[in-house]
Write an enzyme that holds these catalytic residues in place. Structure first.
Site, PDB file in Angstrom:
ATOM      1  N   SER A   1       0.517  -1.221   0.046  1.00  0.00           N
ATOM      2  CA  SER A   1       0.347   0.166  -0.363  1.00  0.00           C
ATOM      3  C   SER A   1       0.883   1.477  -0.169  1.00  0.00           C
ATOM      4  O   SER A   1       1.519   1.378  -0.629  1.00  0.00           O
ATOM      5  CB  SER A   1      -0.677   0.176   0.838  1.00  0.00           C
TER       6      SER A   1
ATOM      7  N   ASP B   1     -10.341  -4.195  -5.021  1.00  0.00           N
ATOM      8  CA  ASP B   1      -9.578  -2.940  -4.224  1.00  0.00           C
ATOM      9  C   ASP B   1     -10.392  -1.922  -4.946  1.00  0.00           C
ATOM     10  O   ASP B   1     -10.458  -0.808  -5.490  1.00  0.00           O
ATOM     11  CB  ASP B   1      -8.254  -2.866  -4.804  1.00  0.00           C
TER      12      ASP B   1
ATOM     13  N   HIS C   1      -7.718  -4.746  -1.356  1.00  0.00           N
ATOM     14  CA  HIS C   1      -6.792  -3.781  -0.923  1.00  0.00           C
ATOM     15  C   HIS C   1      -5.747  -4.242  -0.066  1.00  0.00           C
ATOM     16  O   HIS C   1      -4.762  -4.740   0.384  1.00  0.00           O
ATOM     17  CB  HIS C   1      -7.026  -2.560  -0.016  1.00  0.00           C
TER      18      HIS C   1
HETATM   19  C1  MLT Z   1      -1.496   5.742   0.142  1.00  0.00           C
HETATM   20  O1  MLT Z   1      -1.545   7.095   0.532  1.00  0.00           O
HETATM   21  O2  MLT Z   1      -0.526   5.575  -0.474  1.00  0.00           O
HETATM   22  C2  MLT Z   1      -2.460   5.223  -0.396  1.00  0.00           C
HETATM   23  O3  MLT Z   1      -3.770   5.613  -0.745  1.00  0.00           O
HETATM   24  C3  MLT Z   1      -2.307   3.363  -0.102  1.00  0.00           C
HETATM   25  C4  MLT Z   1      -3.088   4.212   1.538  1.00  0.00           C
HETATM   26  O4  MLT Z   1      -2.402   4.380   1.791  1.00  0.00           O
HETATM   27  O5  MLT Z   1      -3.530   4.233   2.193  1.00  0.00           O
END
Ligand code: MLT
Length: 208
Positions: free
Chosen positions: A105, A155, A186
C-alpha cells in the site's frame, strides 16, 4: 541525515545467499509489521524495515497525501530521496547488498517512487497494491530490474487502470514486470504470499 533518522528494525541474514529485503509498511503500520511476511517469502534474507516518518493523525506513512489516492508529489519525491539515503547508509552499516523492496500500500507506493527516482537503490521490488506515485516521473533506467506487482481486483483504493498504468510505466523504463490481478481487495491474501515467495525464489535462481 544519518540512517538512525528512520526508526527501523534490522534482522541479519540467516543465509548469506538470500537477497536482503527492504520492508515498507502501509499507512498506520510500523517497522514490525512486515517482518513476518519477509520471513515467509524469503526465509534467510536480511530484513531492513524502516518506519515511515510522516504522521497522518498519528499514523505513520512514507509521504504526505492530500486525500486518499491524491498525493503531495513534492513530498513523495523528497521522502523517496530520504529513504534512498537511509538505504545507502544502512547498507554500509550492516554490510548488505542492494535490497529488494517489499512494500504494501503506502509502502509499495514509496517503493515505486524510489524505483523511478533512484533506480540504483533497489535490486528489484515486490509491490503489493501499489499506485502510480508521481504523475510526471523523470525517465528512469530500470533495465535488469525485476518487479512483481500484485493488485486486487476489488481494491476500493487502487483502480485497475491505475495499477495497469504503473505496470506500463515501469516496463517502459526497462524493468521486467510481472503484473497479476488477484481476486482480492486492498488487503493481502494468501495468494500474495505464495506468489511473492515463488517470485523471490525464481529471482534467486536467476541470480545464481
Ligand atoms: C497511499 O496513500 O499511499 C495510498 O492511498 C494507500 C494508502 O496508504 O491507503
Amino acid at each position: 541525515m544519518t540512517e538512525t533518522a528512520f526508526i527501523h528494525r534490522f534482522e541479519p541474514a540467516g543465509n548469506a545467499g538470500s537477497p536482503p529485503l527492504l520492508l515498507l509498511h502501509g499507512t498506520g503500520g510500523d517497522e514490525n509489521d512486515l517482518l513476518g511476511l519477509g520471513k515467509m517469502i524469503s526465509p534467510g534474507s536480511a530484513l531492513l524495515s524502516p518506519r515511515g516518518r510522516v504522521l497522518e493523525h498519528g499514523m505513520p506513512r512514507f509521504f504526505r497525501r492530500l486525500a486518499e489516492g491524491v498525493f503531495d508529489e513534492e513530498d513523495v519525491a523528497r521522502r523517496a530521496h530520504e529513504l534512498g539515503d537511509f538505504v545507502a547508509e544502512a547498507r554500509q552499516r550492516y554490510g548488505i547488498a542492494a535490497p529488494i523492496a517489499v512494500g504494501f500500500s503506502n509502502g509499495a507506493n514509496i517503493a515505486a517512487a524510489l524505483l523511478l527516482l533512484q533506480p540504483d537503490v533497489l535490486a528489484g521490488a515486490i509491490l503489493l497494491r501499489a499506485m502510480v506515485p508521481l504523475s510526471d516521473p523523470p525517465e528512469a533506467a530500470l533495465g535488469g530490474k525485476s518487479v512483481l506487482l500484485l493488485s486486487g481486483q476489488a481494491d476500493p483504493i487502487v483502480p485497475a487502470s491505475n495499477s495497469a498504468r504503473l505496470a506500463a510505466l515501469l516496463w517502459q523504463a526497462g524493468a521486467s514486470v510481472t503484473h497479476k490481478v488477484l481476486p482480492a481487495g486492498h488487503q493481502l491474501s494468501q495468494a500474495d504470499v505464495t506468489l511473492a515467495r515463488d517470485w523471490i525464489s525464481e529471482a534467486d535462481a536467476r541470480a545464481a
